[in-house]
Design a protein around this motif. Sequence first.
Motif, PDB file in Angstrom:
ATOM      1  N   PHE A 147       0.849  -1.191   0.000  1.00 50.90           N
ATOM      2  CA  PHE A 147       0.000   0.000   0.000  1.00 50.90           C
ATOM      3  C   PHE A 147       0.881   1.235   0.000  1.00 50.90           C
ATOM      4  CE2 PHE A 147      -2.429  -3.273   2.207  1.00 50.90           C
ATOM      5  CZ  PHE A 147      -3.693  -3.136   1.671  1.00 50.90           C
ATOM      6  N   TYR A 148       0.634   2.151  -0.916  1.00 50.05           N
ATOM      7  CA  TYR A 148       1.322   3.437  -0.952  1.00 50.05           C
ATOM      8  C   TYR A 148       0.321   4.537  -0.611  1.00 50.05           C
ATOM      9  CZ  TYR A 148       5.548   1.926  -3.582  1.00 50.05           C
ATOM     10  OH  TYR A 148       6.733   1.348  -3.980  1.00 50.05           O
ATOM     11  N   ASP A 149       0.688   5.438   0.287  1.00 46.58           N
ATOM     12  CA  ASP A 149      -0.042   6.692   0.482  1.00 46.58           C
ATOM     13  C   ASP A 149       0.745   7.749  -0.271  1.00 46.58           C
ATOM     14  OD1 ASP A 149      -2.190   5.854   2.100  1.00 46.58           O
ATOM     15  OD2 ASP A 149      -0.865   5.771   3.833  1.00 46.58           O
ATOM     16  N   LEU A 150       0.124   8.348  -1.268  1.00 44.91           N
ATOM     17  CA  LEU A 150       0.813   9.251  -2.182  1.00 44.91           C
ATOM     18  C   LEU A 150       0.740  10.707  -1.743  1.00 44.91           C
ATOM     19  CD1 LEU A 150      -0.589   7.637  -5.454  1.00 44.91           C
ATOM     20  CD2 LEU A 150       1.612   7.159  -4.335  1.00 44.91           C
ATOM     21  N   ASN A 151       1.793  11.446  -2.041  1.00 45.52           N
ATOM     22  CA  ASN A 151       1.822  12.882  -1.764  1.00 45.52           C
ATOM     23  C   ASN A 151       0.886  13.625  -2.707  1.00 45.52           C
ATOM     24  OD1 ASN A 151       3.521  13.229   0.445  1.00 45.52           O
ATOM     25  ND2 ASN A 151       5.340  12.997  -0.822  1.00 45.52           N
ATOM     26  N   ASP A 152       0.512  14.828  -2.304  1.00 46.85           N
ATOM     27  CA  ASP A 152      -0.397  15.640  -3.115  1.00 46.85           C
ATOM     28  C   ASP A 152       0.169  15.952  -4.494  1.00 46.85           C
ATOM     29  OD1 ASP A 152      -2.177  15.633  -1.003  1.00 46.85           O
ATOM     30  OD2 ASP A 152      -1.523  17.582  -0.242  1.00 46.85           O
ATOM     31  N   ASN A 153       1.493  15.989  -4.628  1.00 49.23           N
ATOM     32  CA  ASN A 153       2.117  16.342  -5.900  1.00 49.23           C
ATOM     33  C   ASN A 153       2.445  15.121  -6.769  1.00 49.23           C
ATOM     34  OD1 ASN A 153       4.202  15.271  -4.384  1.00 49.23           O
ATOM     35  ND2 ASN A 153       5.685  16.850  -4.927  1.00 49.23           N
ATOM     36  N   TYR A 154       1.917  13.976  -6.414  1.00 48.79           N
ATOM     37  CA  TYR A 154       2.234  12.723  -7.102  1.00 48.79           C
ATOM     38  C   TYR A 154       2.021  12.818  -8.616  1.00 48.79           C
ATOM     39  CZ  TYR A 154       1.353   8.059  -8.939  1.00 48.79           C
ATOM     40  OH  TYR A 154       1.350   6.941  -9.728  1.00 48.79           O
TER      41      TYR A 154
END
Length: 96
Positions: free
Chosen positions: A7-14
């Motif tokens: 599972f990846y939680d992505l940054n807003d700038n992904y």
Amino acid sequence: MNYYILFYDLNDNYLEERGQYRAEHLGMAKEAAEKGQLVLGGAMDSPADQAILIFRGNDEKLARDFAENDPYVKNGLVKSWKVRKWNAVIGSKFEE
């Protein structure tokens, strides 16, 4: 063989930043898929705030190694990640 979900939680700038690392990331994913290690992978849509990659192997090391070497993780596009064993029991490609 077992299944493990990365599972990846992505940054807003992904979405804006992934282009410069995408070829390397997809190359790693393709290699893992060709070896039969990566079953499925992709980012969630609307919003693109998480990604899920499903690995098949003897233990979670495959998924952990992928994350630790992924340019998305190394370059801060992923805020956090975790691996969990998935007890899959049925599906068209399921092999016990």
